[in-house]
Scaffold this motif. Structure first.
Motif, short mmCIF file in Angstrom:
data_model
loop_
_atom_site.label_atom_id
_atom_site.label_comp_id
_atom_site.label_asym_id
_atom_site.label_seq_id
_atom_site.Cartn_x
_atom_site.Cartn_y
_atom_site.Cartn_z
N ASN A 325 0.82 -1.22 0.00
CA ASN A 325 0.00 0.00 0.00
C ASN A 325 0.85 1.26 0.00
OD1 ASN A 325 -2.69 -0.16 -0.25
ND2 ASN A 325 -3.06 -0.74 1.89
N PHE A 328 2.56 1.77 -3.28
CA PHE A 328 1.60 2.12 -4.32
C PHE A 328 1.18 3.58 -4.19
CE2 PHE A 328 -2.76 2.26 -6.02
CZ PHE A 328 -2.45 1.96 -7.33
N TRP A 333 4.78 1.51 -9.39
CA TRP A 333 3.94 0.70 -10.29
C TRP A 333 3.24 -0.38 -9.49
CZ3 TRP A 333 5.98 -3.91 -13.43
CH2 TRP A 333 5.02 -4.32 -14.36
N TRP A 334 1.95 -0.63 -9.75
CA TRP A 334 1.17 -1.55 -8.91
C TRP A 334 1.81 -2.93 -8.80
CZ3 TRP A 334 -1.00 -6.04 -10.89
CH2 TRP A 334 -1.08 -6.14 -12.30
N SER A 337 4.84 -2.82 -6.52
CA SER A 337 4.39 -2.67 -5.13
C SER A 337 3.95 -4.02 -4.57
CB SER A 337 3.20 -1.71 -5.05
OG SER A 337 3.48 -0.51 -5.72
#
Ligand code: GDD
Ligand code: MN
Length: 388
Positions: A325, A328, A333-334, A337
Motif C-alpha cells: 500500500n 503504491f 507501479w502496482w 508494489s
C-alpha cells in the motif's frame, strides 16, 4: 588403525546391516577398515541390531541420532566421526556394489585425486531391474543436475563415494548444507576449490530387504536442489523450499476462494477468510512434511506449531499489505508494489516461523550456531571466504 572409514546411513534397515558387514569384510581383505552406521532411531530396531553387532565386532559402531532425520546430515555426522585418512559412504540396503571399494581406495592413493565416485552411468555401470520410464526419468534428472554442477560428473546424485578425510573437513568447514539427500552434489558445490575426481562404474542392484525412503520425496528434493543451484547459493535452501510451498498455497487459496465465492456463492469477505485459513494450514502441513522434514513436529507440537505459524503468517500478511500500500501510494507501479509486499511478507514468514515454529527447544543458548541442519553462511560471507 583403520585405513578406511565407511559410513552407512540407516533408517529401517534391520534386515540388511549384518549382511552388509559380512560383505564389506569379504570385499576388503588385508585392509583395516571401520564401519560407522548412523541411525535415526529407526522404529524397526536397526540400532538394537547394530549394538549387538558392535558387541561382537569392534570394527562396527553405531551413531544413534534421536529426534532427527535426514540422509545428508547423517552421512556428514558419520564422516566427521571417522578416524581413517580415507572415508566412504555406502547405502545399507546393498544396492551399492561393495566389491568396488578396493578399486576406489587404490585410485585415492594417488594424491592428486580428492574423490572417487561410484557411478551408475560411467563405463560399464548400470542399473538393475528398472523399467524404461524409471531409467529415463533418472537419466534426465542426472543430466539436469550435471548442467548446474561445476564438475563433469556422470552420476552426480550418487550416494556411493570415497574421499580424503581432509577434503571432507574442508567442505564441511566451507558450510555444506546437510539438508536433503544429495550429499555428493553438495560437497562438490561447496568445496572451496574444485574437487578432482574419478568415477568407478558399478551396477546399482535391487534392494536386499526393506523399502526405499526416498521415492516419495525425490521429485520435490530435486526441484529444490535445481533452484538452489540456480540462485547461486545466495538464498538459504529452506527459504527456497518455503517459497515453493508458498506458491502451492496460493493455488490452494484461489481454488478454495473460487469454489466458495463463485460456485457456493458465499460472501466474498467470508470466502477470502476461509481460503486464507485453509491455505495457511496447507502451507503449515507441507512445510512440516517437506521443508522441515528433518525436524518434523508431531502430536501436541503440531498444534502449537500450527498456532505459531498462523500468527506469524497473519502478521506477515499485514506487513505485506502495509508495504505494498505504502509503495503504491508513493507512485510505485502496482505490480512492483505487490511483489515488494509479497517478498517482505515471505521473508518475514520464513524468518519468524524458522525461529518460533520449527526451532528445537533445546537449541544452544550461546551466540554461535552449531549443527548441520542450520543455516549456512550467506553469500557475502562465502564471497569473502572465497577471495581470502
Ligand atoms: N540416518 C538416516 N536418516 N538414513 C537414511 C535416511 C534418514 O533420514 N533416509 C534414508 N536413509 C538411508 C537408508 O536407510 C539407506 O541406507 C540409504 O540412506 C539410502 O536410502 P534409500 O531409501 O535406499 O534410497 P534410494 O535407494 O532410493 O536412493 C539411493 O541411491 C541413489 C542413487 O545412488 C541414495 O543413496 C541416493 O542418495 C542416491 O541418489
Ligand atoms: Mn536404496
Amino acid at each position: 588403525m583403520p585405513q578406511l572409514s565407511i559410513v552407512v546411513p540407516t533408517f529401517n534397515e534391520v534386515g540388511n546391516v549384518v549382511e552388509l558387514r559380512d560383505r564389506v569384510a569379504a570385499a576388503l581383505p588385508g585392509i583395516d577398515w571401520e564401519l560407522i552406521f548412523v541411525d535415526d532411531d529407526s522404529p524397526d530396531g536397526t540400532a538394537r541390531r547394530l549394538a549387538e553387532l558392535a558387541q561382537q565386532d569392534p570394527r562396527v559402531r553405531c551413531l544413534l541420532r534421536i529426534g532427527r532425520r535426514g540422509l545428508s546430515s547423517a552421512c556428514i555426522e558419520g564422516l566427521l566421526a571417522a578416524s581413517a585418512p580415507f572415508v566412504a559412504v555406502i547405502d545399507a540396503d546393498l544396492q551399492h556394489d561393495e566389491t568396488r571399494l578396493p578399486v576406489m581406495l587404490d585410485l585415492l592413493r594417488d594424491p592428486t585425486i580428492d574423490v572417487v565416485v561410484g557411478s551408475r552411468y560411467a563405463g560399464s555401470g548400470s542399473v538393475e531391474g528398472w523399467d524404461r520410464s524409471r531409467a529415463t526419468i533418472s537419466r534426465v534428472a542426472t543430466r539436469l543436475a550435471r548442467l548446474v554442477l561445476r564438475a563433469e560428473l556422470k552420476d552426480p546424485m550418487s550416494g556411493f563415494f570415497m574421499m580424503r578425510r581432509e577434503v571432507l573437513l574442508r567442505c564441511v568447514r566451507a558450510g555444506v548444507s546437510g539438508v536433503g539427500f544429495k550429499i555428493l552434489l553438495d560437497l562438490f558445490a561447496t568445496s572451496p576449490t574444485p574437487l578432482s575426481f574419478r568415477e568407478v562404474s558399478y551396477t546399482f542392484r535391487n534392494r536386499h530387504s526393506g523399502e526405499s525412503k526416498l521415492d516419495t520425496n525425490v521429485a520435490w528434493e530435486f526441484i529444490v536442489m535445481l533452484l538452489d543451484r540456480f540462485f547461486g547459493r545466495a538464498v538459504p535452501i529452506r527459504f527456497i523450499a518455503f517459497s515453493l510451498v508458498g506458491g502451492i498455497g496460493l493455488v490452494l487459496h484461489l481454488l478454495v476462494l473460487g469454489l466458495l465465492f463463485r460456485v457456493g456463492s458465499v460472501e466474498f469477505g467470508m470466502a477470502q477468510s476461509v481460503a486464507t485459513l485453509v491455505a495457511m494450514t496447507g502451507n503449515f502441513v507441507l512445510n512440516n512434511l517437506l521443508t522441515y522434514r528433518d525436524m518434523r513436529l508431531r502430536g501436541w507440537g503440531l498444534l502449537r506449531g500450527w498456532v505459531s505459524f498462523v500468527v506469524a503468517c497473519g502478521l506477515g500478511a499485514l506487513a505485506n499489505v502495509g508495504i505494498a500500500n505504502y509503495l503504491f501510494e508513493h507512485q510505485t507501479w502496482w505490480m512492483a508494489s505487490a511483489v515488494a509486499g509479497v517478498l517482505v511478507g515471505a521473508v518475514w514468514n520464513y524468518a519468524v516461523t524458522a525461529v518460533y515454529t520449527w526451532k528445537k527447544p533445546q537449541a544452544p543458548k550461546s551466540g554461535t550456531r552449531t549443527g548441520l541442519t542450520q543455516r549456512r553462511p550467506g553469500m557475502i560471507a562465502r564471497l569473502v571466504r572465497r577471495s581470502s
